[in-house]
Design a protein around this motif. Structure first.
Motif, PDB file in Angstrom:
ATOM      1  N   UNK A 124       0.859  -1.182   0.000  1.00 46.83           N
ATOM      2  CA  UNK A 124       0.000   0.000   0.000  1.00 46.83           C
ATOM      3  C   UNK A 124       0.901   1.239   0.000  1.00 46.83           C
ATOM      4  N   UNK A 125       1.142   1.793  -1.178  1.00 51.52           N
ATOM      5  CA  UNK A 125       2.099   2.895  -1.323  1.00 51.52           C
ATOM      6  C   UNK A 125       1.419   4.245  -1.129  1.00 51.52           C
ATOM      7  N   UNK A 126       2.080   5.118  -0.367  1.00 54.92           N
ATOM      8  CA  UNK A 126       1.665   6.507  -0.254  1.00 54.92           C
ATOM      9  C   UNK A 126       2.416   7.299  -1.326  1.00 54.92           C
ATOM     10  N   UNK A 127       1.702   7.998  -2.150  1.00 55.01           N
ATOM     11  CA  UNK A 127       2.293   8.700  -3.287  1.00 55.01           C
ATOM     12  C   UNK A 127       3.384   9.672  -2.837  1.00 55.01           C
ATOM     13  N   UNK A 128       4.495   9.660  -3.595  1.00 56.18           N
ATOM     14  CA  UNK A 128       5.579  10.589  -3.295  1.00 56.18           C
ATOM     15  C   UNK A 128       5.110  12.029  -3.523  1.00 56.18           C
ATOM     16  N   UNK A 129       5.363  12.866  -2.546  1.00 60.36           N
ATOM     17  CA  UNK A 129       4.955  14.260  -2.660  1.00 60.36           C
ATOM     18  C   UNK A 129       5.957  15.053  -3.488  1.00 60.36           C
ATOM     19  N   UNK A 130       7.232  14.643  -3.442  1.00 56.59           N
ATOM     20  CA  UNK A 130       8.283  15.284  -4.222  1.00 56.59           C
ATOM     21  C   UNK A 130       8.847  14.247  -5.186  1.00 56.59           C
ATOM     22  N   UNK A 131       8.454  14.339  -6.437  1.00 58.55           N
ATOM     23  CA  UNK A 131       8.807  13.313  -7.419  1.00 58.55           C
ATOM     24  C   UNK A 131      10.300  13.237  -7.681  1.00 58.55           C
ATOM     25  N   UNK A 132      11.058  14.307  -7.407  1.00 59.85           N
ATOM     26  CA  UNK A 132      12.496  14.316  -7.677  1.00 59.85           C
ATOM     27  C   UNK A 132      13.321  13.733  -6.537  1.00 59.85           C
TER      28      UNK A 132
END
Length: 616
Positions: A124-132
């Motif tokens: 269950x992944x929490x979306x990365x807030x900072x893609x870089x």
């Protein structure tokens, strides 16, 4: 600490009352019961209702006086059904992983069916807030999962938002936070502005934006007894007790040990604060409360050299500390002794292994031979136990460099290992992609890229000091893509782990040709696995707590001081039917008189019966 415990179940009622204070002289109980042995309760009064009681839930009540929230408070109770199939437990949760106070004495309550195997699935992944970014850095703050690197948080309803939308986090960049004795959260903030004045270095600011001074440090250790411990210029320092200021002010500190380098966190135990140093062998500092004296323990005799101590957890009345480079656990026992345990998280057959340099010797003909002074060969691994947690009857460990979570189910005596990265295939190499990273570093120095790229100017700026390590953000060092599990955090209804690269490197397609964007995105994710019939409640402040833990036919709940603070839907009819036939209540509290340091332990174990009975 004072406690009052009461257990009720369908068609029966158990009431067990005891109070105790952490004075070394005596423990007194309600109804004038006296304990002759402070290690166990030998007298209890048990009352049961008549058969026509129609109570439909299992309810355990406790009154607890929490004097302080900066120490580990441990287990509250456990209760098993008479047939030993079902187990319910409540406890305070506290841990420190990678210098972060990951859990801060939140209250966990869970019930498990011990005939049912638990399959942990960190998907269950929490979306990365900072893609870089290729790193996450998580902890629990007032019941919310906060990521200090991604600068985001997930509220109690599961919604993700930018961290600066919380009033406590909208002034400066927060590096760490911890709890003071009274339960107030205090943050370590860069770039803090106080009344239009920019405070220097790192500022200490509490949840109400009260300012406690600024400090410069190379490595933060922790906060204990409202005193700050940190490393600066090779020494270990401690501050005076924190006090608020109305203007920017550098916090006064005193050096308590000069022979130090980096430190990676600390933890309270045995009326002292334990801080792991670095170098090889790394010292383990023991700093008694209200005393500037310190002791060090050298664990080298127990196995390969320890270069760092990285994660801290009190488990089963012992302090567990995760180490590097062996990945083993240093254990501080209740008598203060220290040993290195190589069985809890043992090295695997395909872990990177090399012969320790001290095992080898050079003879008169400059030949490398086994060291004749040693009886056996010593081996060195490259592992780091970066995170530790205890929850739901499990002991968890997060292991670098292959991004693995080891879960030991202590109620069923089983263990499992979950890798939280899908790539690359696990090998005996020191770190993932180490060969590819070395080739990319060599190509960098050869200038194998377009002359107008940002790497061209980076190369020119470092040509005069070619041995100098490049900024880690470029991922140009051999261990750049080692896979971290820096924190394991117990949250409401789930366990979450952070992932990351070695240096929070960003993805540069022309350089990192071994990665795709999809593979890069696995670095810096937060992954969670659900826990059935488990809830977690935040303790807002130190003081008297009236706790009620309820297992209802269709829900699980925690009530604090008369207010329900957590509730989840759950079908519990089978568990209640089992408890209706009887059960065992156990309480085990290992506490410290913080004045005398005397250990006080109370253990109770007696059956629940339907018929009225008095036991003396």
């Amino acid at each position: 600490m004072r406690k009052f415990l009461k257990v009720r179940s369908k068609k029966y009622f158990l009431c067990f009352i005891f109070f105790f204070g952490v004075a070394a002289s005596a423990i007194s109980y309600k109804n004038n019961l006296q304990a002759k042995d402070m290690a166990a309760l030998n007298h209890a009064q048990v009352k049961y209702p008549s058969q026509n009681n129609n109570n439909e839930n299992l309810s355990i009540e406790a009154e607890v006086d929490v004097d302080r929230l900066d120490v580990d408070l441990g287990e509250i109770f456990s209760v098993n059904s008479k047939d030993s199939r079902y187990h319910c437990e409540a406890r305070f949760i506290k841990s420190v992983n990678s210098r972060q106070s990951t859990n801060n004495n939140e209250i966990e309550f869970y019930c498990r069916d011990l005939e049912q195997a638990i399959h942990l699935n960190f998907s269950r992944a929490i979306k990365k807030f900072n893609a870089d970014s290729s790193k996450s850095d998580i902890a629990l703050y007032k019941g919310m999962l906060v990521d200090l690197t991604q600068k985001s948080f997930v509220d109690v309803n599961g919604k993700m938002s930018p961290l600066h939308s919380l009033p406590e986090f909208n002034n400066g960049s927060v590096r760490f936070f911890a709890r003071m004795k009274n339960g107030t959260y205090i943050k370590f903030t860069d770039g803090y502005e106080l009344d239009d004045e920019e405070c220097p270095h790192t500022s200490l600011v509490d949840e109400n934006n009260v300012y406690y001074g600024s400090v410069a440090f190379d490595s933060y250790a922790g906060l204990f007894n409202d005193e700050l411990y940190l490393n600066n210029s090779g020494g270990l320092y401690k501050s005076a007790k924190l006090e608020s200021f109305s203007h920017c002010k550098m916090l006064q500190t005193e050096e308590i040990n000069h022979n130090g380098d980096w430190v990676y966190g600390g933890f309270p135990y045995l009326n002292s604060y334990f801080i792991g140093g670095s170098h090889s062998p790394a010292p383990l500092y023991k700093i008694p409360e209200n005393d500037s004296a310190h002791e060090t323990e050298d664990l080298d005799e127990y196995g390969p050299n320890i270069s760092e101590y990285y994660s801290y957890l009190v488990h089963q009345d012992k302090l567990l500390i995760g180490t590097y480079p062996s990945g083993d656990v240093a254990i501080v026992d209740s008598d203060g002794s220290v040993q290195l345990d190589q069985t809890l998280f043992p090295a695997r057959k395909n872990d990177y292994t090399k012969v320790s340099s001290e095992t080898l010797s050079v003879n008169s003909e400059n030949e490398i031979i086994p060291n004749p002074a040693l009886k056996q060969t010593k081996y060195v691994h490259y592992r780091e136990l970066q995170s530790l947690a205890s929850s739901y009857g499990f002991l968890f460990g997060g292991m670098y460099p292959w991004g693995e979570v080891i879960a030991i189910d202590e109620l069923r005596n089983t263990r499992s290992t979950s890798r939280v990265f899908s790539h690359p295939k696990r090998t005996t190499q020191k770190t993932p992609y180490i060969k590819e990273a070395q080739i990319q570093l060599d190509n960098f120095w050869k200038g194998s890229f377009d002359s107008d790229s940002e790497l061209a100017s980076l190369r020119l700026s470092h040509m005069s000091a070619i041995e100098e390590e490049l900024p880690r953000e470029y991922g140009l060092f051999p261990d750049a893509w080692g896979q971290r599990v820096s924190q394991i955090v117990v949250t409401n209804g789930q366990i979450c782990v952070s992932t990351g690269s070695m240096g929070d490197s960003r993805f540069i397609p022309e350089v990192h040709t071994h990665l795709t964007k999809e593979k890069f995105d696995e670095y810096g994710r937060v992954l969670c696995t659900a826990l059935d019939r488990q809830i977690l409640a935040n303790v807002p402040r130190a003081g008297k707590l009236k706790l009620n833990f309820q297992l209802n036919p269709d829900s699980l709940s925690i009530i604090v001081n008369g207010t329900e603070v957590r509730n989840i839907s759950s079908s519990n009819v089978a568990i209640l039917d089992a408890f209706n036939k009887g059960g065992d209540l156990k309480t085990k509290r290992s506490l410290l008189d913080l004045t005398s340091g005397k250990k006080i332990s109370i253990a109770v174990n007696f059956p629940i019966k339907k018929e009225s009975q008095t036991k003396n």
